[in-house]
Design a protein around this motif. Structure first.
Motif, PDB file in Angstrom:
ATOM      1  N   PHE A  23       2.235  -0.079  25.474  1.00  0.00           N
ATOM      2  CA  PHE A  23       2.330   0.085  27.052  1.00  0.00           C
ATOM      3  C   PHE A  23       3.294   0.421  27.632  1.00  0.00           C
ATOM      4  O   PHE A  23       4.291   0.941  27.100  1.00  0.00           O
ATOM      5  N   PRO A  24       3.069   0.755  28.974  1.00  0.00           N
ATOM      6  CA  PRO A  24       4.196   1.666  29.652  1.00  0.00           C
ATOM      7  C   PRO A  24       5.573   0.977  30.073  1.00  0.00           C
ATOM      8  O   PRO A  24       5.498  -0.274  30.413  1.00  0.00           O
ATOM      9  N   LEU A  25       6.681   1.714  29.905  1.00  0.00           N
ATOM     10  CA  LEU A  25       7.926   1.147  30.508  1.00  0.00           C
ATOM     11  C   LEU A  25       8.324   2.141  31.799  1.00  0.00           C
ATOM     12  O   LEU A  25       7.772   3.351  31.536  1.00  0.00           O
ATOM     13  N   ALA A  26       9.060   1.389  32.566  1.00  0.00           N
ATOM     14  CA  ALA A  26       9.270   2.475  33.870  1.00  0.00           C
ATOM     15  C   ALA A  26      10.363   3.599  33.181  1.00  0.00           C
ATOM     16  O   ALA A  26      11.011   3.456  32.139  1.00  0.00           O
ATOM     17  N   VAL A  27      10.259   4.704  33.846  1.00  0.00           N
ATOM     18  CA  VAL A  27      10.775   6.073  33.221  1.00  0.00           C
ATOM     19  C   VAL A  27      12.448   5.839  33.382  1.00  0.00           C
ATOM     20  O   VAL A  27      12.772   5.026  34.289  1.00  0.00           O
ATOM     21  N   GLY A  28      13.016   6.118  32.250  1.00  0.00           N
ATOM     22  CA  GLY A  28      14.223   5.831  32.011  1.00  0.00           C
ATOM     23  C   GLY A  28      14.862   4.557  31.923  1.00  0.00           C
ATOM     24  O   GLY A  28      16.143   4.280  32.010  1.00  0.00           O
ATOM     25  N   ASP A  29      13.927   3.507  31.640  1.00  0.00           N
ATOM     26  CA  ASP A  29      14.324   2.216  31.882  1.00  0.00           C
ATOM     27  C   ASP A  29      13.595   1.506  30.674  1.00  0.00           C
ATOM     28  O   ASP A  29      12.961   2.145  29.733  1.00  0.00           O
ATOM     29  N   LYS A  30      13.888   0.343  30.347  1.00  0.00           N
ATOM     30  CA  LYS A  30      13.553  -0.579  29.140  1.00  0.00           C
ATOM     31  C   LYS A  30      12.419  -1.459  29.453  1.00  0.00           C
ATOM     32  O   LYS A  30      12.076  -2.408  28.904  1.00  0.00           O
ATOM     33  N   ALA A 152       9.504 -10.162  18.007  1.00  0.00           N
ATOM     34  CA  ALA A 152       8.215 -10.415  17.444  1.00  0.00           C
ATOM     35  C   ALA A 152       7.517 -10.909  18.527  1.00  0.00           C
ATOM     36  O   ALA A 152       7.028 -10.054  19.488  1.00  0.00           O
ATOM     37  N   TRP A 153       6.579 -12.231  18.378  1.00  0.00           N
ATOM     38  CA  TRP A 153       5.844 -12.516  19.541  1.00  0.00           C
ATOM     39  C   TRP A 153       6.754 -12.894  20.762  1.00  0.00           C
ATOM     40  O   TRP A 153       7.889 -13.225  21.000  1.00  0.00           O
ATOM     41  N   GLY A 154       5.962 -12.547  21.797  1.00  0.00           N
ATOM     42  CA  GLY A 154       6.770 -12.636  23.222  1.00  0.00           C
ATOM     43  C   GLY A 154       7.757 -11.354  23.250  1.00  0.00           C
ATOM     44  O   GLY A 154       8.635 -11.428  24.167  1.00  0.00           O
ATOM     45  N   GLY A 155       7.788 -10.505  22.698  1.00  0.00           N
ATOM     46  CA  GLY A 155       9.003  -9.651  22.673  1.00  0.00           C
ATOM     47  C   GLY A 155       8.584  -8.127  22.429  1.00  0.00           C
ATOM     48  O   GLY A 155       7.326  -7.869  21.892  1.00  0.00           O
ATOM     49  N   TYR A 156       9.169  -7.002  22.650  1.00  0.00           N
ATOM     50  CA  TYR A 156       8.829  -5.756  22.480  1.00  0.00           C
ATOM     51  C   TYR A 156       9.901  -4.791  22.156  1.00  0.00           C
ATOM     52  O   TYR A 156      11.038  -5.381  22.655  1.00  0.00           O
ATOM     53  N   VAL A 157       9.785  -3.682  21.676  1.00  0.00           N
ATOM     54  CA  VAL A 157      10.867  -2.645  21.556  1.00  0.00           C
ATOM     55  C   VAL A 157      10.500  -1.313  22.418  1.00  0.00           C
ATOM     56  O   VAL A 157       9.287  -1.103  22.261  1.00  0.00           O
ATOM     57  N   VAL A 158      11.600  -0.712  22.647  1.00  0.00           N
ATOM     58  CA  VAL A 158      11.381   0.704  23.160  1.00  0.00           C
ATOM     59  C   VAL A 158      10.882   1.555  21.975  1.00  0.00           C
ATOM     60  O   VAL A 158      11.599   1.636  21.043  1.00  0.00           O
ATOM     61  N   VAL A 164      16.231   6.428  27.807  1.00  0.00           N
ATOM     62  CA  VAL A 164      16.786   5.594  28.699  1.00  0.00           C
ATOM     63  C   VAL A 164      18.205   5.895  29.363  1.00  0.00           C
ATOM     64  O   VAL A 164      19.011   6.356  28.684  1.00  0.00           O
ATOM     65  N   THR A 165      18.025   5.691  30.742  1.00  0.00           N
ATOM     66  CA  THR A 165      19.217   6.048  31.365  1.00  0.00           C
ATOM     67  C   THR A 165      19.583   5.149  32.371  1.00  0.00           C
ATOM     68  O   THR A 165      19.136   4.778  33.512  1.00  0.00           O
ATOM     69  N   LEU A 166      20.617   3.921  31.706  1.00  0.00           N
ATOM     70  CA  LEU A 166      21.089   2.974  32.428  1.00  0.00           C
ATOM     71  C   LEU A 166      22.611   2.874  32.607  1.00  0.00           C
ATOM     72  O   LEU A 166      23.312   3.554  31.924  1.00  0.00           O
ATOM     73  N   GLY A 171      20.485   7.568  26.512  1.00  0.00           N
ATOM     74  CA  GLY A 171      20.229   8.083  25.354  1.00  0.00           C
ATOM     75  C   GLY A 171      18.774   7.926  24.830  1.00  0.00           C
ATOM     76  O   GLY A 171      18.145   7.065  25.596  1.00  0.00           O
ATOM     77  N   ARG A 172      18.622   8.658  23.777  1.00  0.00           N
ATOM     78  CA  ARG A 172      17.082   8.693  23.423  1.00  0.00           C
ATOM     79  C   ARG A 172      16.919   7.793  22.150  1.00  0.00           C
ATOM     80  O   ARG A 172      17.799   7.721  21.258  1.00  0.00           O
ATOM     81  N   TYR A 173      15.848   7.185  21.831  1.00  0.00           N
ATOM     82  CA  TYR A 173      15.479   6.260  20.783  1.00  0.00           C
ATOM     83  C   TYR A 173      15.045   7.345  19.731  1.00  0.00           C
ATOM     84  O   TYR A 173      13.852   7.901  20.073  1.00  0.00           O
ATOM     85  N   THR A 174      15.473   7.396  18.549  1.00  0.00           N
ATOM     86  CA  THR A 174      14.972   8.291  17.455  1.00  0.00           C
ATOM     87  C   THR A 174      14.823   7.574  15.976  1.00  0.00           C
ATOM     88  O   THR A 174      15.608   6.679  15.844  1.00  0.00           O
ATOM     89  N   VAL A 175      14.097   8.200  15.417  1.00  0.00           N
ATOM     90  CA  VAL A 175      13.578   7.725  14.021  1.00  0.00           C
ATOM     91  C   VAL A 175      14.962   8.128  13.318  1.00  0.00           C
ATOM     92  O   VAL A 175      15.251   9.301  13.062  1.00  0.00           O
TER      93      VAL A 175
END
Length: 299
Positions: A23-30, A152-158, A164-166, A171-175
């Motif tokens: 699902f979408p997250l706000a641009v630059g945000d979590k 897990a349930w009730g949560g999500y990850v970026v 993300v710019t907070l 920084g960027r999430y990278t594998v």
């Protein structure tokens, strides 16, 4: 659409192709965009819907871990100026990865490092595991140890590919290690299971003020009903709100604290929140409500 936003959409499509609802997250945000509610049920693997979302606006991407059948261990790094609690002020303990390694060592549990690893925007680490079939682990915040959360349930990850710019870090999430998520080891699953609340028992809230008993009973039932109806991702907030509202009446002398606290803890447990989250949230909400005591009319 910028290169960064193309990367986030590609990350969303890639996650969906692996069977993980996104699902979408706000641009630059979590966090999800304003007005985007019920994200756990709206998360999708449908490429058409994902492209439609990203064509409307630039977004980051979130992975709904529960529906994805994932358990992600989030090993964070301390924020600037943040100091470790006394119990973790030990040689060699600098971040969540160190705490996690020590916890597993103390429990005699080997860490399964050979799994999908994602480096987070501030240098932390996400370890992706597949949840055991038929289980429904809740997400936790800090209950395992300092700088360790689980999603897990009730949560999500970026999702990796998002930026993300907070104020506390950009920084960027990278594998970091590209492989299939390993099954969550049974020993680690046992370690992650939240401590249960005490056995559920009927809780009676004595209301001495007969003149206002109907109002007070209605207030109790209303807050408990709102809490029971809370959707995934909003449950901790709903528990805090119920505790704050009833805390006003407790501070005003209209309700006894201990029975109300037990009712709220039972409600939080019924929602699948962990013991530590329930206790911490209820206490925080009651303190917040006590700042604005609500005194019932005596005339």
């Amino acid at each position: 659409m910028t290169t960064t936003h193309h990367a986030a959409m590609a990350a969303a499509l890639g996650a969906a192709a692996r069977g993980w609802p996104v699902f979408p997250l706000a641009v630059g945000d979590k966090a999800p965009p304003r007005g985007f509610t019920n994200w756990e049920t709206r998360a999708t693997r449908d490429p058409g819907r994902i492209r439609a979302w990203w064509q409307r606006a630039p977004y980051n991407a979130g992975i709904a871990t529960g529906p994805a059948g994932l358990v992600v261990i989030d090993l964070d790094r301390p924020k600037p100026g943040q100091r470790s609690p006394r119990e973790w002020n030990l040689p060699g303990i600098c971040d969540g990865a160190d705490v996690f390694a020590l916890l597993c060592q103390r429990a005699g549990i080997p860490i399964e490092w050979e799994t999908l690893q994602v480096r987070t925007r501030r240098g932390g680490l996400h370890l992706y595991y597949t949840a055991p079939p038929g289980t429904r682990l809740p997400s936790t915040n800090g209950s395992l140890g300092w700088l360790i959360d689980t999603r897990a349930w009730g949560g999500y990850v970026v999702a990796p590919g998002s930026t993300v710019t907070l104020p506390d870090g950009t920084g960027r999430y990278t594998v970091q290690h590209a492989t299939r998520p390993a099954p969550l080891p049974p020993s680690l699953f046992k370690q992650l299971q939240p401590a249960p609340l005490p056995a559920k028992r009927p809780v009676h809230v004595p209301i001495i003020d007969d003149r206002h008993s109907a109002y007070l009973n209605a207030a109790l039932n209303r807050e408990l009903a709102h809490l029971a109806a809370a959707q995934p991702g909003q449950r901790n907030r709903a528990l805090f709100g119920a505790a704050a509202a009833l805390g006003e009446l407790i501070a005003g002398g209209a309700l006894p604290e201990q029975p109300v606290k037990e009712l709220l803890e039972q409600g939080g447990a019924d929602l699948g929140l962990s013991r530590s989250e329930v206790v911490r949230t209820v206490e925080s909400g009651l303190r917040h409500g006590a700042r604005r005591p609500r005194h019932l009319a005596t005339a």
